[in-house]
Design an enzyme around this catalytic site. Structure first.
Site, PDB file in Angstrom:
ATOM      1  N   CYS A   5      44.909  49.995  44.055  1.00 21.30           N
ATOM      2  CA  CYS A   5      43.471  50.235  44.200  1.00 21.30           C
ATOM      3  C   CYS A   5      42.850  49.193  45.120  1.00 21.30           C
ATOM      4  O   CYS A   5      42.593  48.060  44.700  1.00 21.30           O
ATOM      5  CB  CYS A   5      42.787  50.221  42.832  1.00 21.30           C
ATOM      6  SG  CYS A   5      41.006  50.531  42.922  1.00 21.30           S
TER       7      CYS A   5
ATOM      8  N   CYS B 106      39.371  48.049  44.006  1.00 15.75           N
ATOM      9  CA  CYS B 106      39.424  47.127  42.867  1.00 15.75           C
ATOM     10  C   CYS B 106      39.837  45.724  43.305  1.00 15.75           C
ATOM     11  O   CYS B 106      39.267  44.727  42.841  1.00 15.75           O
ATOM     12  CB  CYS B 106      40.422  47.621  41.817  1.00 15.75           C
ATOM     13  SG  CYS B 106      40.214  49.334  41.306  1.00 15.75           S
ATOM     14  N   ASP B 107      40.844  45.620  44.161  1.00 10.96           N
ATOM     15  CA  ASP B 107      41.510  44.339  44.401  1.00 10.96           C
ATOM     16  C   ASP B 107      41.406  43.800  45.820  1.00 10.96           C
ATOM     17  O   ASP B 107      41.837  42.678  46.093  1.00 10.96           O
ATOM     18  CB  ASP B 107      42.988  44.459  44.018  1.00 10.96           C
ATOM     19  CG  ASP B 107      43.175  44.829  42.552  1.00 10.96           C
ATOM     20  OD1 ASP B 107      42.378  44.344  41.733  1.00 10.96           O
ATOM     21  OD2 ASP B 107      44.101  45.600  42.244  1.00 10.96           O
TER      22      ASP B 107
END
Length: 319
Positions: free
Chosen positions: A136, A139-140
């Site tokens: 992701c 997300c990261d």
């Protein structure tokens, strides 16, 4: 086979399932939640979560899911270990089989079984998951700002995530297995015209390098049979997700990829009294905060459905 009755049954945990449980329990619906194969969902394999509201210093994924679980339990949710192995939505109440040995007859069912990222299935990927390997970018990606990263995939998702990373990272290598992409023309054009995205055609991942964190990737060119190494600090896999919805195939409307279709603006499925939330029905956003929001929607929809059922029953009794 043992049979048990339930008012609201929630299948699956994670942000969607636990949020649905919190709302259902506070509404006095006495929900039972089965955590599924991966209690807490994908966040349990995510280290730092910095984009969920309410955690100004960030939080570890597993800790966040423990917080969600404790909050659901505080209001009386019956949280159990177990996996839904079958369903029967042809009659009411709905029947859900748990671990092949218990049938739950539920007045309302909330599906929050999530989706699983597709992986390359190489040992180094598993070893370094959460240590530079991610599925992701949204997300990261922030953790790799102004660094060099690589992303694997040739579809729209890979192009979207490469574009997102290009705004944060110094350099983005895009590993595409063939000499063409599956992505739409507009998405291909976007990555091809982004200066810090370099597309490596006919390229496969031979090995992700590093011991305690990602330090590079060894690439295999399947046209020339050459191998070479790229120094990177982040490795993103964007080859798709598979919703965990196989047991519902015979009963619920789904798209071609297996995501449950819901009535727009609601969590309602084509089966009355069955609701879907989180990544089992969301292939666009796939974020913890949107999953939690849809879990809230599912609980509210279930509450209204059960209230209407009670009124129908009362009218029949009084007539």
């Amino acid at each position: 086979m043992t049979t048990e009755k339930a008012n609201v049954l929630i299948i699956g945990s994670g942000p969607a399932g636990y949020t649905a449980a919190i709302y259902a329990a506070r509404a006095g619906l006495k929900p039972i939640l089965y955590q599924g194969q991966q209690p807490g969902g994908q966040l349990t394999i995510t280290n730092d979560v910095e984009n969920y509201p309410g955690y100004p210093e960030g939080v570890m994924g597993p800790q966040m899911m423990m917080d969600f679980q404790k909050q659901a339990e505080r209001f009386g949710t019956d949280i159990r270990h177990g996996l839904a192995t079958g369903v029967d939505f042809t009659s009411y109440p709905h029947k859900v089989t748990i671990d092949d040995n218990l049938v739950i007859e539920a007045n309302a069912v909330i599906i929050s079984t999530g989706a699983s990222a597709k992986w390359l299935n190489i040992p180094s990927e598993e070893k370094l998951n959460g240590k530079g390997v991610s599925a992701c970018a949204v997300c990261d990606g922030f953790f790799f700002r102004q660094q060099d990263v690589a992303i694997v995939g040739g579809g729209d998702t890979a192009c979207e995530e490469a574009s997102y990373l290009s705004k944060i990272c110094k350099k983005v290598y895009m590993l595409v297995r063939k000499d063409e992409m599956r992505a739409s023309k507009i998405m291909q054009s976007r990555v091809l015209n982004t200066p810090n995205i370099e597309i490596l055609w006919n390229s496969e991942t031979d090995e992700i390098l590093g011991e305690d964190e990602v330090t590079g990737v060894r690439v295999f060119n399947n046209k020339t049979n050459e191998k070479y190494e790229l120094p990177i600090s982040g490795f993103f896999v964007a080859i798709g997700h598979k919703p965990n919805t196989d047991i519902f195939t015979d009963y619920l409307d789904m798209d071609d990829a297996g995501y449950v279709r819901t009535v727009p603006g609601t969590s309602k499925t084509n089966v009355e009294g069955v609701f879907a939330c989180g990544d089992a029905q969301d292939k666009i956003y796939r974020q913890a905060v949107t999953a939690a929001g849809s879990g809230c929607m599912a609980a509210l929809d279930a509450e209204r459905f059960l209230s209407a059922k009670e009124m129908e029953l009362a009218e029949v009794t009084n007539s």
